[in-house]
Enzyme design. Structure first.
Site, PDB file in Angstrom:
ATOM      1  CB  CYS A   1     -12.910  -1.404   6.096  1.00 11.11           C
ATOM      2  SG  CYS A   1     -13.186  -2.668   7.344  1.00 11.11           S
ATOM      3  CB  SER A   2      -9.657   1.874   3.088  1.00  9.71           C
ATOM      4  OG  SER A   2      -8.926   0.660   3.124  1.00  9.71           O
TER       5      SER A   2
ATOM      6  CG  HIS B   1      -6.308   1.950   0.229  1.00 10.06           C
ATOM      7  ND1 HIS B   1      -5.131   2.417  -0.332  1.00 10.06           N
ATOM      8  CD2 HIS B   1      -5.927   1.009   1.138  1.00 10.06           C
ATOM      9  CE1 HIS B   1      -4.097   1.790   0.209  1.00 10.06           C
ATOM     10  NE2 HIS B   1      -4.554   0.931   1.098  1.00 10.06           N
TER      11      HIS B   1
ATOM     12  CB  CYS C   1      -0.937   0.010   1.196  1.00 10.70           C
ATOM     13  SG  CYS C   1      -1.948  -1.464   1.288  1.00 10.70           S
TER      14      CYS C   1
ATOM     15  CE  LYS D   1     -14.867   4.055   6.231  1.00 10.73           C
ATOM     16  NZ  LYS D   1     -15.275   3.841   4.868  1.00 10.73           N
TER      17      LYS D   1
HETATM   18  N1  COA Z   1     -16.852   1.569   3.971  1.00 11.62           N
HETATM   19  C1  COA Z   1     -18.137   1.958   3.841  1.00 11.62           C
HETATM   20  N2  COA Z   1     -19.002   1.369   2.984  1.00 11.62           N
HETATM   21  C2  COA Z   1     -18.524   0.366   2.245  1.00 11.62           C
HETATM   22  C3  COA Z   1     -17.205  -0.084   2.319  1.00 11.62           C
HETATM   23  C4  COA Z   1     -16.354   0.556   3.235  1.00 11.62           C
HETATM   24  N3  COA Z   1     -15.100   0.175   3.362  1.00 11.62           N
HETATM   25  N4  COA Z   1     -17.030  -1.101   1.443  1.00 11.62           N
HETATM   26  C5  COA Z   1     -18.211  -1.292   0.822  1.00 11.62           C
HETATM   27  N5  COA Z   1     -19.122  -0.403   1.308  1.00 11.62           N
HETATM   28  C6  COA Z   1     -20.520  -0.295   0.955  1.00 11.62           C
HETATM   29  C7  COA Z   1     -20.746  -0.314  -0.541  1.00 11.62           C
HETATM   30  O1  COA Z   1     -20.701   0.999  -1.064  1.00 11.62           O
HETATM   31  C8  COA Z   1     -22.118  -0.915  -0.619  1.00 11.62           C
HETATM   32  O2  COA Z   1     -23.061   0.088  -0.297  1.00 11.62           O
HETATM   33  P1  COA Z   1     -24.496   0.161  -1.030  1.00 11.62           P
HETATM   34  O3  COA Z   1     -25.198  -1.115  -0.655  1.00 11.62           O
HETATM   35  O4  COA Z   1     -25.109   1.404  -0.466  1.00 11.62           O
HETATM   36  O5  COA Z   1     -24.177   0.234  -2.494  1.00 11.62           O
HETATM   37  C9  COA Z   1     -22.141  -1.922   0.516  1.00 11.62           C
HETATM   38  O6  COA Z   1     -21.160  -1.455   1.458  1.00 11.62           O
HETATM   39  C10 COA Z   1     -21.779  -3.342   0.086  1.00 11.62           C
HETATM   40  O7  COA Z   1     -20.616  -3.261  -0.742  1.00 11.62           O
HETATM   41  P2  COA Z   1     -19.723  -4.526  -1.071  1.00 11.62           P
HETATM   42  O8  COA Z   1     -18.789  -4.132  -2.180  1.00 11.62           O
HETATM   43  O9  COA Z   1     -20.604  -5.723  -1.288  1.00 11.62           O
HETATM   44  O10 COA Z   1     -18.899  -4.724   0.268  1.00 11.62           O
HETATM   45  P3  COA Z   1     -18.057  -5.981   0.676  1.00 11.62           P
HETATM   46  O11 COA Z   1     -18.728  -6.610   1.849  1.00 11.62           O
HETATM   47  O12 COA Z   1     -17.762  -6.833  -0.517  1.00 11.62           O
HETATM   48  O13 COA Z   1     -16.655  -5.307   1.133  1.00 11.62           O
HETATM   49  C11 COA Z   1     -15.126  -4.837   2.876  1.00 11.62           C
HETATM   50  C12 COA Z   1     -16.552  -4.631   2.348  1.00 11.62           C
HETATM   51  C13 COA Z   1     -14.970  -4.062   4.166  1.00 11.62           C
HETATM   52  C14 COA Z   1     -14.877  -6.322   3.155  1.00 11.62           C
HETATM   53  C15 COA Z   1     -14.112  -4.301   1.814  1.00 11.62           C
HETATM   54  O14 COA Z   1     -14.389  -2.950   1.575  1.00 11.62           O
HETATM   55  C16 COA Z   1     -12.674  -4.481   2.267  1.00 11.62           C
HETATM   56  O15 COA Z   1     -12.136  -5.580   2.210  1.00 11.62           O
HETATM   57  N6  COA Z   1     -12.015  -3.398   2.694  1.00 11.62           N
HETATM   58  C17 COA Z   1     -10.633  -3.453   3.170  1.00 11.62           C
HETATM   59  C18 COA Z   1      -9.671  -3.301   2.017  1.00 11.62           C
HETATM   60  C19 COA Z   1      -8.262  -3.516   2.472  1.00 11.62           C
HETATM   61  O16 COA Z   1      -7.972  -4.391   3.273  1.00 11.62           O
HETATM   62  N7  COA Z   1      -7.334  -2.715   1.946  1.00 11.62           N
HETATM   63  C20 COA Z   1      -5.944  -2.818   2.293  1.00 11.62           C
HETATM   64  C21 COA Z   1      -5.691  -2.154   3.571  1.00 11.62           C
HETATM   65  S1  COA Z   1      -4.129  -2.552   4.275  1.00 11.62           S
END
Ligand code: COA
Length: 376
Positions: free
Chosen positions: A203-204, A321, A81, A317
């Site tokens: 989470c981002s 990202h 990252c 966030k």
């Molecule tokens: N924050 C806020 N809302 C989020 C979000 C987040 N991080 N990620 C997804 N959403 C929202 C989407 O916009 C969607 O909203 P909607 O229903 O109004 O359209 C809803 O949540 C579902 O989205 P979806 O893509 O199905 O989410 P998901 O469950 O597949 O993914 C996480 C969610 C948290 C698992 C994913 O964002 C993630 O893995 N984040 C971390 C990434 C990471 O680790 N990066 C490296 C860092 S070191």
């Protein structure tokens, strides 16, 4: 050393693929810098997993297709990252040999399902000590948050406030992943648990996007922003090998070197872009950089109108990202703010800006300090 031009794409779930994203960011930075292809002496591409999940590596060569006429040195940099920060850092060193260096960061993440992306992200963690034991990044930062809460008695409320602030900032940034999404503190508090104690709004998101910056050895116009320092340090790959998981050693070291080189102190900084891949990381990073004592970051007033604005673009966030683009986008935000061109989200004080970009759970860190043209 100066930054002559910046540009980026929108971050989010986008139709565009890697070449189009890179092209748009480069074009915007080129226009901003008013520079022609012939005057670009070298290029650095920052990308994390194009080769793994998008089956497209060798992005440094792709530059020649995107910029007809460009046939000079071009390198790809990867530091998880922190890839964008590392690419920018390397570009500052190349300015010893060249006049103008282009840095472009890109990531295409939404072509694959979330579990594939989670596994690909986890490849930045130690294979034997972490990946083999199922430690994904939400889990690693959940451990960090639990330790932080235990040690300092801080509660989840502090993380909710960071999430709300960064979402509100993103609502002022038309290029942010969550520009249109309005959220309330209640929605944040009640969002689903991803890995206890971290919830969805800690989470981002998984984002696509690209950002580009053009650095120059000499000043070309009054809009140029000076680079005072850019320093990089590393720590153990695995958090299991660290004495204290809530003190980020690579961040501490890179920050100390960056402040020394810039000859300024943390309280001289007007605004900062901090690597909030998870909300808890905004707190531990502010402390490891030295903006406040350990355990006290949640007392800082970090809103856009506060004493010390942090993550004015929405941060990882809520701006998003897209891994390889993130560290470069942090620089584009600082430059926009230091020039006084940030519109609705413009901060008042714009003397010095700091960007902090880390890889994995802090195994690599880059800290960059920029100086504005106007002292307020
Ligand atoms: N924050 C806020 N809302 C989020 C979000 C987040 N991080 N990620 C997804 N959403 C929202 C989407 O916009 C969607 O909203 P909607 O229903 O109004 O359209 C809803 O949540 C579902 O989205 P979806 O893509 O199905 O989410 P998901 O469950 O597949 O993914 C996480 C969610 C948290 C698992 C994913 O964002 C993630 O893995 N984040 C971390 C990434 C990471 O680790 N990066 C490296 C860092 S070191």
């Amino acid at each position: 050393m100066f930054i002559r031009g910046v540009g980026r794409t929108k971050f989010g779930v986008l139709r565009e693929q890697i070449p189009q994203l890179m092209y748009e960011a480069i074009l915007n930075a080129k226009k901003d810098a008013k520079i022609s292809v012939e005057d670009i002496d070298a290029c650095i591409v920052s990308n994390f997993f194009g080769g793994t999940i998008d089956n497209q590596s060798h992005l440094n060569s792709l530059i020649a297709s995107l910029l007809p006429g460009f046939d000079k040195q071009s390198i790809r940099v990867e530091s998880a990252c922190a890839s964008g920060g590392a690419a920018f850092n390397l570009a500052t060193k190349l300015l010893n040999n060249y006049e103008n260096v282009l840095v472009v960061g890109v990531e295409k993440m939404t072509n694959r399902d979330v579990s594939t992306v989670t596994d690909a992200l986890a490849s930045a963690a130690d294979l034997r000590l972490e990946q083999d034991n199922g430690l994904t990044y939400p889990a690693a930062y959940a451990l960090i948050a639990s330790e932080y809460f235990d040690k300092y008695g801080v509660t989840h409320e502090a993380l909710d406030r960071i999430s709300l602030k960064n979402h509100e900032n993103a609502n002022k940034n038309p290029l942010a992943h969550f520009y249109h999404k309005k959220v309330t503190l209640n929605e944040i508090k009640e969002s689903p648990v991803v890995c206890s104690p971290l919830r969805l709004f800690d989470c981002s998101p998984i984002s696509d996007g690209a950002a580009a910056v053009i650095l120059s050895a000499t000043k070309s116009s009054e809009r140029d922003v000076e680079i005072l320092s850019s320093e990089m340090a590393v720590d153990t790959l695995s958090i299991t090998q660290r004495e204290d998981i809530i003190k980020m050693k690579a961040t501490e070291k890179a920050s100390k070197m960056a402040f020394n080189k810039a000859s300024i102190k943390p309280n001289d900084i007007s605004l900062a872009e901090i690597h909030d891949c998870f909300t808890i990381n905004e707190l531990v990073s502010l402390e490891s950089i030295g903006f406040c004592k350990f355990g006290k970051a949640s007392d800082l007033n970090t809103s856009i109108t506060g004493e010390f604005p942090v993550n004015t673009d929405g941060g990882l966030k809520a701006d998003g990202h897209p891994i390889g683009a993130t560290g470069v986008a942090q620089i584009t935000e600082l430059v926009t703010q230091l020039r006084g061109e940030a519109g609705d989200r413009q901060v008042k004080k714009r003397a010095y800006g700091l960007a902090h970009n880390i890889g994995g759970s802090g195994g690599s860190a880059v800290v960059t300090i920029l100086k504005g043209n106007i002292y307020v």
